[in-house]
Design a protein around this motif. Structure first.
Motif, PDB file in Angstrom:
ATOM      1  N   GLN A 191       0.838  -1.193   0.000  1.00  0.00           N
ATOM      2  CA  GLN A 191       0.000   0.000   0.000  1.00  0.00           C
ATOM      3  C   GLN A 191       0.875   1.245   0.000  1.00  0.00           C
ATOM      4  O   GLN A 191       2.030   1.220   0.417  1.00  0.00           O
ATOM      5  CB  GLN A 191      -0.921   0.019   1.213  1.00  0.00           C
ATOM      6  CG  GLN A 191      -2.038  -1.010   1.171  1.00  0.00           C
ATOM      7  CD  GLN A 191      -3.085  -0.740   2.231  1.00  0.00           C
ATOM      8  OE1 GLN A 191      -2.770  -0.383   3.356  1.00  0.00           O
ATOM      9  NE2 GLN A 191      -4.344  -0.890   1.861  1.00  0.00           N
TER      10      GLN A 191
ATOM     11  N   CYS B  96       0.398   5.427   1.186  1.00  0.00           N
ATOM     12  CA  CYS B  96      -0.489   6.233   2.019  1.00  0.00           C
ATOM     13  C   CYS B  96      -0.255   7.721   1.787  1.00  0.00           C
ATOM     14  O   CYS B  96       0.863   8.166   1.550  1.00  0.00           O
ATOM     15  CB  CYS B  96      -0.278   5.892   3.492  1.00  0.00           C
ATOM     16  SG  CYS B  96      -0.625   4.162   3.886  1.00  0.00           S
ATOM     17  N   TYR B  97      -1.350   8.454   1.877  1.00  0.00           N
ATOM     18  CA  TYR B  97      -1.348   9.904   1.706  1.00  0.00           C
ATOM     19  C   TYR B  97      -1.806  10.547   3.009  1.00  0.00           C
ATOM     20  O   TYR B  97      -2.726  10.051   3.656  1.00  0.00           O
ATOM     21  CB  TYR B  97      -2.283  10.309   0.567  1.00  0.00           C
ATOM     22  CG  TYR B  97      -1.972   9.639  -0.750  1.00  0.00           C
ATOM     23  CD1 TYR B  97      -1.185  10.271  -1.701  1.00  0.00           C
ATOM     24  CD2 TYR B  97      -2.467   8.368  -1.029  1.00  0.00           C
ATOM     25  CE1 TYR B  97      -0.896   9.653  -2.913  1.00  0.00           C
ATOM     26  CE2 TYR B  97      -2.185   7.736  -2.241  1.00  0.00           C
ATOM     27  CZ  TYR B  97      -1.395   8.387  -3.171  1.00  0.00           C
ATOM     28  OH  TYR B  97      -1.107   7.766  -4.357  1.00  0.00           O
TER      29      TYR B  97
ATOM     30  N   TYR C  56      -3.721   8.788   7.838  1.00  0.00           N
ATOM     31  CA  TYR C  56      -3.351   8.560   6.441  1.00  0.00           C
ATOM     32  C   TYR C  56      -4.474   7.836   5.713  1.00  0.00           C
ATOM     33  O   TYR C  56      -5.162   6.996   6.289  1.00  0.00           O
ATOM     34  CB  TYR C  56      -2.070   7.721   6.351  1.00  0.00           C
ATOM     35  CG  TYR C  56      -0.879   8.356   7.020  1.00  0.00           C
ATOM     36  CD1 TYR C  56      -0.567   8.062   8.345  1.00  0.00           C
ATOM     37  CD2 TYR C  56      -0.058   9.248   6.330  1.00  0.00           C
ATOM     38  CE1 TYR C  56       0.529   8.639   8.972  1.00  0.00           C
ATOM     39  CE2 TYR C  56       1.033   9.824   6.947  1.00  0.00           C
ATOM     40  CZ  TYR C  56       1.318   9.522   8.265  1.00  0.00           C
ATOM     41  OH  TYR C  56       2.396  10.100   8.872  1.00  0.00           O
ATOM     42  N   ASP C  57      -4.659   8.194   4.465  1.00  0.00           N
ATOM     43  CA  ASP C  57      -5.550   7.455   3.569  1.00  0.00           C
ATOM     44  C   ASP C  57      -4.672   6.565   2.699  1.00  0.00           C
ATOM     45  O   ASP C  57      -3.787   7.053   1.981  1.00  0.00           O
ATOM     46  CB  ASP C  57      -6.347   8.429   2.699  1.00  0.00           C
ATOM     47  CG  ASP C  57      -7.269   9.313   3.527  1.00  0.00           C
ATOM     48  OD1 ASP C  57      -7.829   8.803   4.519  1.00  0.00           O
ATOM     49  OD2 ASP C  57      -7.408  10.506   3.189  1.00  0.00           O
ATOM     50  N   CYS C  58      -4.911   5.249   2.751  1.00  0.00           N
ATOM     51  CA  CYS C  58      -4.031   4.298   2.076  1.00  0.00           C
ATOM     52  C   CYS C  58      -4.780   3.554   0.974  1.00  0.00           C
ATOM     53  O   CYS C  58      -5.999   3.353   1.055  1.00  0.00           O
ATOM     54  CB  CYS C  58      -3.459   3.294   3.077  1.00  0.00           C
ATOM     55  SG  CYS C  58      -2.518   4.075   4.413  1.00  0.00           S
ATOM     56  N   GLU C  59      -4.039   3.128  -0.029  1.00  0.00           N
ATOM     57  CA  GLU C  59      -4.620   2.350  -1.124  1.00  0.00           C
ATOM     58  C   GLU C  59      -3.583   1.344  -1.626  1.00  0.00           C
ATOM     59  O   GLU C  59      -2.383   1.497  -1.404  1.00  0.00           O
ATOM     60  CB  GLU C  59      -5.064   3.271  -2.261  1.00  0.00           C
ATOM     61  CG  GLU C  59      -3.951   4.103  -2.860  1.00  0.00           C
ATOM     62  CD  GLU C  59      -4.448   5.104  -3.886  1.00  0.00           C
ATOM     63  OE1 GLU C  59      -3.783   5.224  -4.938  1.00  0.00           O
ATOM     64  OE2 GLU C  59      -5.474   5.765  -3.629  1.00  0.00           O
ATOM     65  N   ASP C  60      -4.064   0.293  -2.260  1.00  0.00           N
ATOM     66  CA  ASP C  60      -3.165  -0.726  -2.801  1.00  0.00           C
ATOM     67  C   ASP C  60      -2.249  -0.100  -3.850  1.00  0.00           C
ATOM     68  O   ASP C  60      -2.646   0.810  -4.597  1.00  0.00           O
ATOM     69  CB  ASP C  60      -3.953  -1.875  -3.420  1.00  0.00           C
ATOM     70  CG  ASP C  60      -4.694  -2.682  -2.365  1.00  0.00           C
ATOM     71  OD1 ASP C  60      -4.379  -2.518  -1.175  1.00  0.00           O
ATOM     72  OD2 ASP C  60      -5.598  -3.456  -2.737  1.00  0.00           O
ATOM     73  N   PHE C  61      -1.052  -0.632  -3.901  1.00  0.00           N
ATOM     74  CA  PHE C  61      -0.026  -0.028  -4.748  1.00  0.00           C
ATOM     75  C   PHE C  61       0.642  -1.107  -5.584  1.00  0.00           C
ATOM     76  O   PHE C  61       1.150  -2.100  -5.057  1.00  0.00           O
ATOM     77  CB  PHE C  61       0.994   0.693  -3.869  1.00  0.00           C
ATOM     78  CG  PHE C  61       2.189   1.220  -4.608  1.00  0.00           C
ATOM     79  CD1 PHE C  61       2.039   2.184  -5.592  1.00  0.00           C
ATOM     80  CD2 PHE C  61       3.466   0.765  -4.316  1.00  0.00           C
ATOM     81  CE1 PHE C  61       3.131   2.675  -6.285  1.00  0.00           C
ATOM     82  CE2 PHE C  61       4.575   1.247  -4.998  1.00  0.00           C
ATOM     83  CZ  PHE C  61       4.394   2.209  -5.978  1.00  0.00           C
TER      84      PHE C  61
END
Length: 369
Positions: free
Chosen positions: A32, A34-35, A48-53
């Motif tokens: 992931q 994160c932002y 943090y807002d996280c997403e798959d990477f």
């Protein structure tokens, strides 16, 4: 029932084989990135807002202007100093704050020690610093989660860190806060660095009031000497000498477990830091009684002191309307025979004319190796 017990071991064997064959990736969650979620300076914590990477994806990192971030940090510091009636400070010239900020990216954890074993005042002195310093350090982020920083995100972190250090510093007994707004500071060296995992912020507050004709030294004959000009009229009260053993390299693990504060002298190490730091000697002028020589006065004072007192055999001070000059010398033979090689840090104490408050003019380390 027997069939059930037979099946279970078979499943376990299959899973174990997959771990062996595929390196455990069977169990791993997808990576992931994160932002930083929108952050106000008064927020209690960071989120943090996280997403798959997809690791095959090449991220185009945004351009971030470090000079702009340093300017912002300085502006926020001076806003708080104005709020608490302290004079504005200027940006200093020492690079040690930036160097320490960059080094801490290796561990993503706050530490006042560097990998060469030095504390802040040692690093400052080794790089040519000739005043007094006090340092604040904060590392934000963790090495477990990959971050995508933008300039705006780091600006928000700087503002959040500044507010929390000044207004919510209970955990550090307001040491950070006191350092930021202390009226004696006239410069600050700012270090800001970032990696894919954390942001580091180092504020090295500096007091520079002396023009040196002789920086503090200890000669090979153990003669202690210093001379210079203070840029205000003052009384040089005393000189405290602190001793640290020769710094030794530290591992990442030792840095990560080092104390959350630092102090002068050998009672504060990377393992444990005591608040009861005392100098190994105090140098005083021969002014108590002009009829007594330095040796006699020294003997009298040491009867009632738990800190060795040294009466300087030379303590020449002249005063002007807006300056004070000094030239001080003392024999450190007895002191050096007890402690030997190491780092001797010199704290010159002075009282400005008309003030009852003393101030430290130097935290200069002498490396007697």
């Amino acid at each position: 029932m027997k069939t059930v017990y037979i099946v279970i071991p078979i499943v376990v064997l299959v899973l174990a084989a997959s771990v062996f064959l595929f390196g455990g990736s069977y169990f791993q969650e997808p990576p992931q990135i994160c932002y930083l979620a929108p952050l106000e300076k008064t927020s209690l914590d960071l989120y943090y807002d996280c997403e798959d990477f997809d690791t095959d994806t090449v991220l185009k990192l945004p351009e971030i202007d470090r000079d702009k971030l340093v300017t912002l940090s300085l502006e926020l510091i001076n806003e708080d100093r104005e709020l608490y009636n302290s004079p504005a400070i200027e940006l200093g010239e020492s690079s040690t704050a930036q160097e320490h900020a960059e080094e801490l990216l290796n561990i993503c954890k706050t530490s006042y020690w560097s990998s060469n074993g030095m504390k802040p005042y040692m690093r400052y002195s080794a790089s040519g610093g000739d005043g007094a310093i006090n340092e604040n350090v904060r590392v934000i982020g963790t090495p477990e989660i990959q971050k995508y920083w933008t300039e705006e995100a780091i600006e928000q972190i700087i503002a959040w860190n500044q507010y929390s250090m000044v207004e919510r510093d209970e955990a550090s007994e307001f040491r950070h806060s006191t350092n930021i707004i202390h009226p004696d500071h006239n410069y600050v060296n700012i270090g800001i660095a970032w990696s894919n995992f954390c942001v580091t912020i180092v504020h090295q507050f500096e007091d520079k009031y002396i023009e040196w004709s002789q920086l503090p030294i200890i000669t090979l004959n153990y003669e202690f000497m210093l001379a210079g000009r203070v840029n205000f009229n003052s009384t040089i009260e005393q000189i405290d000498i602190f001793y640290d053993p020769i710094p030794m390299p530290l591992s990442d693990q030792e840095l990560m477990t080092s104390p959350r504060t630092y102090g002068f002298g050998h009672v504060c190490s990377h393992i444990m830091c005591s608040d009861g730091s005392l100098p190994i000697a105090t140098v005083l002028p021969n002014i108590e009684n002009d009829n007594l020589g330095p040796d006699i006065l020294e003997g009298i004072l040491n009867q009632e002191s738990n800190i060795p007192i040294l009466i300087a055999h030379k303590w020449e001070v002249t005063h002007g309307e807006d300056f004070t000059t000094f030239s001080i010398e003392e024999d450190f033979s007895r002191l050096m025979n007890l402690t030997g090689k190491g780092v001797y840090t010199v704290l010159v104490w002075a009282s400005p004319e008309g003030s009852d408050d003393g101030m430290v003019l130097t935290t200069i380390s002498i490396f007697f190796l």
